[in-house]
Design an enzyme around this catalytic site. Structure first.
Site, PDB file in Angstrom:
ATOM      1  N   HIS A  29       0.847  -1.188   0.000  1.00  0.00           N
ATOM      2  CA  HIS A  29       0.000   0.000   0.000  1.00  0.00           C
ATOM      3  C   HIS A  29       0.886   1.242   0.000  1.00  0.00           C
ATOM      4  CE1 HIS A  29      -4.321   0.701   0.729  1.00  0.00           C
ATOM      5  NE2 HIS A  29      -3.882   1.919   0.828  1.00  0.00           N
ATOM      6  N   ALA A  35      -2.794   6.868   5.478  1.00  0.00           N
ATOM      7  CA  ALA A  35      -3.320   7.682   4.381  1.00  0.00           C
ATOM      8  C   ALA A  35      -4.558   7.036   3.776  1.00  0.00           C
ATOM      9  CB  ALA A  35      -2.246   7.884   3.309  1.00  0.00           C
ATOM     10  N   TYR A  36      -4.538   5.724   3.627  1.00  0.00           N
ATOM     11  CA  TYR A  36      -5.691   5.017   3.067  1.00  0.00           C
ATOM     12  C   TYR A  36      -6.941   5.247   3.925  1.00  0.00           C
ATOM     13  CZ  TYR A  36      -8.822   1.447   1.370  1.00  0.00           C
ATOM     14  OH  TYR A  36      -9.932   0.810   0.869  1.00  0.00           O
ATOM     15  N   HIS A  37      -6.791   5.208   5.235  1.00  0.00           N
ATOM     16  CA  HIS A  37      -7.942   5.335   6.137  1.00  0.00           C
ATOM     17  C   HIS A  37      -8.314   6.783   6.443  1.00  0.00           C
ATOM     18  CE1 HIS A  37      -8.520   1.098   6.756  1.00  0.00           C
ATOM     19  NE2 HIS A  37      -7.213   0.961   6.891  1.00  0.00           N
ATOM     20  N   ARG A  68     -11.696   1.815  -1.256  1.00  0.00           N
ATOM     21  CA  ARG A  68     -11.542   3.238  -1.623  1.00  0.00           C
ATOM     22  C   ARG A  68     -11.007   3.392  -3.035  1.00  0.00           C
ATOM     23  NH1 ARG A  68      -8.564   7.462   1.950  1.00  0.00           N
ATOM     24  NH2 ARG A  68      -9.574   8.861   0.474  1.00  0.00           N
TER      25      ARG A  68
END
Length: 146
Positions: A29, A35-37, A68
């Site tokens: 990732h 950052a994703y969450h 996402r």
């Protein structure tokens, strides 16, 4: 054995086996799980990379690993050489193959322009990382750097 191309001096930050939603996990990732969450972090700067020794039908699994990024391109690094033109056509809508540069010639000649080298992928992610403005120092410790 890790291809020489992966030993990149740019020290790309990555998180291995990052959780997305529920029990789903990505192989890698970028730039981070945080950052994703972070709903305020634009999906335009997020990227995942699946790593599969062979593609077979497993490439379909990566399409659902990061909710996402559902409508975004997914990247698949593989050591498999010579995937059929038909399978590449099926993958082309959602998946970019990432392979060592020396492997590209084993793919159908009229499909080779669809394939990225590991260096192209690393450069792409590094640009996303730079453009995002995401403060690397505020992230959890990365799982690895390449």
């Amino acid at each position: 054995m890790i291809p020489q191309e992966v030993k990149n001096p740019r020290r790309l930050t990555l998180i291995a086996q990052a959780a997305t939603v529920g029990n789903k996990k990505t192989d890698f990732h970028f730039p981070s799980e945080d950052a994703y969450h972070d709903v305020n972090f634009s999906v335009d700067y997020l990227c995942t990379l699946a790593a599969k020794t062979t593609c077979k039908d497993r490439w379909r699994k990566i399409l659902n690993e990061a909710d996402r990024l559902r409508d975004k391109t997914k990247y698949l690094c593989t050591m498999q050489q010579g995937i059929s033109a038909a399978q590449m056509d099926e993958m082309y809508r959602n998946v970019v193959l990432v392979v060592p540069k020396a492997y590209i010639s084993s793919y159908p000649p009229n499909k080779q322009d669809r394939i990225w080298t590991i260096k192209q992928f690393v450069d792409h992610v590094k640009k996303l990382e730079e453009d995002s403005g995401w403060p690397i120092s505020n992230q959890r410790k990365p799982a690895a750097t390449i």
